[in-house]
Design a protein around this motif. Structure first.
Motif, PDB file in Angstrom:
ATOM      1  N   GLY A  93       0.976  -1.361   0.117  1.00 54.67           N
ATOM      2  CA  GLY A  93      -0.069  -0.067   0.013  1.00 54.67           C
ATOM      3  C   GLY A  93       0.807   1.414   0.010  1.00 54.67           C
ATOM      4  N   ALA A  94       2.100   1.246   0.624  1.00 55.86           N
ATOM      5  CA  ALA A  94       2.923   2.201   0.366  1.00 55.86           C
ATOM      6  C   ALA A  94       3.289   2.540  -0.879  1.00 55.86           C
ATOM      7  CB  ALA A  94       4.287   1.987   1.489  1.00 55.86           C
ATOM      8  N   TYR A  95       3.586   1.627  -1.810  1.00 55.15           N
ATOM      9  CA  TYR A  95       4.021   1.789  -3.038  1.00 55.15           C
ATOM     10  C   TYR A  95       2.985   2.613  -3.740  1.00 55.15           C
ATOM     11  CZ  TYR A  95       7.852  -1.571  -3.099  1.00 55.15           C
ATOM     12  OH  TYR A  95       9.100  -2.106  -2.729  1.00 55.15           O
ATOM     13  N   VAL A  96       1.687   2.111  -3.469  1.00 53.85           N
ATOM     14  CA  VAL A  96       0.444   2.560  -4.194  1.00 53.85           C
ATOM     15  C   VAL A  96       0.434   4.186  -3.700  1.00 53.85           C
ATOM     16  CG1 VAL A  96      -2.001   2.651  -4.642  1.00 53.85           C
ATOM     17  CG2 VAL A  96      -0.545   0.598  -4.648  1.00 53.85           C
ATOM     18  N   VAL A  97       0.473   4.429  -2.360  1.00 51.28           N
ATOM     19  CA  VAL A  97       0.374   5.987  -1.876  1.00 51.28           C
ATOM     20  C   VAL A  97       1.456   6.781  -2.587  1.00 51.28           C
ATOM     21  CG1 VAL A  97       0.901   7.307   0.212  1.00 51.28           C
ATOM     22  CG2 VAL A  97      -0.458   5.355   0.345  1.00 51.28           C
ATOM     23  N   LEU A  98       2.749   6.230  -2.813  1.00 44.97           N
ATOM     24  CA  LEU A  98       3.720   7.040  -3.432  1.00 44.97           C
ATOM     25  C   LEU A  98       3.085   7.277  -4.935  1.00 44.97           C
ATOM     26  CD1 LEU A  98       6.490   8.403  -3.571  1.00 44.97           C
ATOM     27  CD2 LEU A  98       7.556   6.018  -4.298  1.00 44.97           C
ATOM     28  N   GLY A  99       2.936   6.222  -5.764  1.00 43.46           N
ATOM     29  CA  GLY A  99       2.612   6.516  -7.095  1.00 43.46           C
ATOM     30  C   GLY A  99       1.292   7.395  -7.103  1.00 43.46           C
ATOM     31  N   GLU A 100       0.195   6.919  -6.415  1.00 41.32           N
ATOM     32  CA  GLU A 100      -0.881   7.949  -6.524  1.00 41.32           C
ATOM     33  C   GLU A 100      -0.753   9.485  -6.059  1.00 41.32           C
ATOM     34  OE1 GLU A 100      -5.633   7.908  -5.324  1.00 41.32           O
ATOM     35  OE2 GLU A 100      -4.367   6.412  -4.682  1.00 41.32           O
ATOM     36  N   SER A 101       0.383   9.699  -5.132  1.00 38.42           N
ATOM     37  CA  SER A 101       0.631  11.229  -4.884  1.00 38.42           C
ATOM     38  C   SER A 101       1.195  11.726  -5.862  1.00 38.42           C
ATOM     39  CB  SER A 101       1.700  11.040  -3.640  1.00 38.42           C
ATOM     40  OG  SER A 101       0.883  10.626  -2.384  1.00 38.42           O
ATOM     41  N   LEU A 102       2.501  10.896  -6.764  1.00 42.62           N
ATOM     42  CA  LEU A 102       3.059  11.401  -7.792  1.00 42.62           C
ATOM     43  C   LEU A 102       2.054  11.727  -9.141  1.00 42.62           C
ATOM     44  CD1 LEU A 102       6.402   9.402  -7.609  1.00 42.62           C
ATOM     45  CD2 LEU A 102       6.125  11.936  -6.882  1.00 42.62           C
ATOM     46  N   GLY A 103       1.298  10.722  -9.193  1.00 44.87           N
ATOM     47  CA  GLY A 103       0.264  10.898 -10.470  1.00 44.87           C
ATOM     48  C   GLY A 103      -0.745  11.759 -10.259  1.00 44.87           C
ATOM     49  N   SER A 104      -1.348  12.094  -9.100  1.00 49.81           N
ATOM     50  CA  SER A 104      -2.259  13.041  -8.850  1.00 49.81           C
ATOM     51  C   SER A 104      -1.774  14.223  -8.675  1.00 49.81           C
ATOM     52  CB  SER A 104      -2.875  12.702  -7.370  1.00 49.81           C
ATOM     53  OG  SER A 104      -3.720  11.591  -7.441  1.00 49.81           O
ATOM     54  N   MET A 105      -0.506  14.425  -8.278  1.00 57.74           N
ATOM     55  CA  MET A 105       0.164  16.036  -8.119  1.00 57.74           C
ATOM     56  C   MET A 105       0.238  16.469  -9.782  1.00 57.74           C
ATOM     57  SD  MET A 105       0.096  17.110  -5.099  1.00 57.74           S
ATOM     58  CE  MET A 105       1.385  18.564  -5.283  1.00 57.74           C
ATOM     59  N   ALA A 106       0.821  15.564 -10.284  1.00 61.70           N
ATOM     60  CA  ALA A 106       1.138  15.642 -11.655  1.00 61.70           C
ATOM     61  C   ALA A 106      -0.053  16.135 -12.699  1.00 61.70           C
ATOM     62  CB  ALA A 106       1.932  14.441 -12.486  1.00 61.70           C
ATOM     63  N   ALA A 107      -1.184  15.371 -12.449  1.00 65.22           N
ATOM     64  CA  ALA A 107      -2.415  15.560 -13.273  1.00 65.22           C
ATOM     65  C   ALA A 107      -3.077  16.865 -12.693  1.00 65.22           C
ATOM     66  CB  ALA A 107      -3.292  14.583 -12.837  1.00 65.22           C
ATOM     67  N   ASN A 108      -2.898  17.359 -11.334  1.00 57.02           N
ATOM     68  CA  ASN A 108      -3.335  18.582 -11.100  1.00 57.02           C
ATOM     69  C   ASN A 108      -2.468  19.764 -11.646  1.00 57.02           C
ATOM     70  OD1 ASN A 108      -5.669  18.754  -8.965  1.00 57.02           O
ATOM     71  ND2 ASN A 108      -4.480  16.976  -8.347  1.00 57.02           N
ATOM     72  N   LEU A 109      -1.199  19.560 -11.642  1.00 62.14           N
ATOM     73  CA  LEU A 109      -0.401  20.617 -12.450  1.00 62.14           C
ATOM     74  C   LEU A 109      -0.699  20.670 -14.025  1.00 62.14           C
ATOM     75  CD1 LEU A 109       1.961  22.586 -12.179  1.00 62.14           C
ATOM     76  CD2 LEU A 109       3.222  20.657 -12.873  1.00 62.14           C
ATOM     77  N   HIS A 110      -1.169  19.629 -14.573  1.00 58.93           N
ATOM     78  CA  HIS A 110      -1.515  19.509 -15.912  1.00 58.93           C
ATOM     79  C   HIS A 110      -2.787  20.141 -16.054  1.00 58.93           C
ATOM     80  CE1 HIS A 110      -2.607  18.483 -19.844  1.00 58.93           C
ATOM     81  NE2 HIS A 110      -3.927  17.643 -19.526  1.00 58.93           N
ATOM     82  N   ALA A 111      -3.713  20.160 -15.204  1.00 61.05           N
ATOM     83  CA  ALA A 111      -5.203  20.627 -14.863  1.00 61.05           C
ATOM     84  C   ALA A 111      -5.061  22.033 -15.205  1.00 61.05           C
ATOM     85  CB  ALA A 111      -5.869  19.962 -13.947  1.00 61.05           C
ATOM     86  N   GLY A 112      -4.139  22.770 -14.445  1.00 57.59           N
ATOM     87  CA  GLY A 112      -4.240  24.193 -14.551  1.00 57.59           C
ATOM     88  C   GLY A 112      -5.139  24.845 -13.680  1.00 57.59           C
ATOM     89  N   PRO A 113      -5.118  26.287 -13.614  1.00 57.65           N
ATOM     90  CA  PRO A 113      -5.937  27.165 -12.541  1.00 57.65           C
ATOM     91  C   PRO A 113      -7.430  26.914 -12.673  1.00 57.65           C
ATOM     92  CG  PRO A 113      -4.182  28.411 -13.722  1.00 57.65           C
ATOM     93  CD  PRO A 113      -4.254  27.011 -14.272  1.00 57.65           C
TER      94      PRO A 113
END
Length: 127
Positions: free
Chosen positions: A32-52
């Motif tokens: 589950g820790a692997y998944v937390v790391l992956g989801e944190s990185l992927g979600s942050m990157a997606a939010n950066l792409h999403a924009g204001p």
């Protein structure tokens, strides 16, 4: 979890996490820790792409564990598979300190308009 972001762009997001403090009872890094790391990185990157004024919310995450880390740090490298207007898909490859792949994670995020309270800038209710 102790996650530290070391690189943060739409094209590549990198973070690391200690094994210590995130182990399962037999001493391996918890799956589950692997998944937390992956989801944190992927979600942050997606939010950066999403924009204001827009947010990304996870709709699917899966992980394939191929090796167990037992000490040191693991590093996740997140790269986009698809960056659309309403959907993103990212792959996160997690390696141990020897560079051996331990886990491959894929996350899909839906991009939508942010709720009014999130647009106020503080993350709390608008004043």
């Amino acid at each position: 979890m102790g996650i530290e972001f070391t690189e943060f762009t739409v094209e590549r997001t990198v973070g690391r996490m200690p094994v210590a403090g995130n182990r399962q009872t037999v001493g391996f890094l918890h799956g589950g820790a692997y998944v937390v790391l992956g989801e944190s990185l992927g979600s942050m990157a997606a939010n950066l792409h999403a924009g204001p004024g827009r947010i990304a919310v996870g709709v699917d995450v899966n992980a394939t564990h191929t090796r167990s880390a037992t000490a040191g740090y693991v590093t996740g490298v997140c790269t986009p598979v698809h960056l659309g207007r309403t959907l993103t898909v990212h792959e996160i490859v997690v390696t141990d300190e020897a560079g051996r792949r331990c886990c491959t994670i894929r996350i899909t995020n839906l991009i939508k308009d942010a709720p009014d309270h999130a647009r106020a800038g503080s993350g709390g209710p608008a004043s």
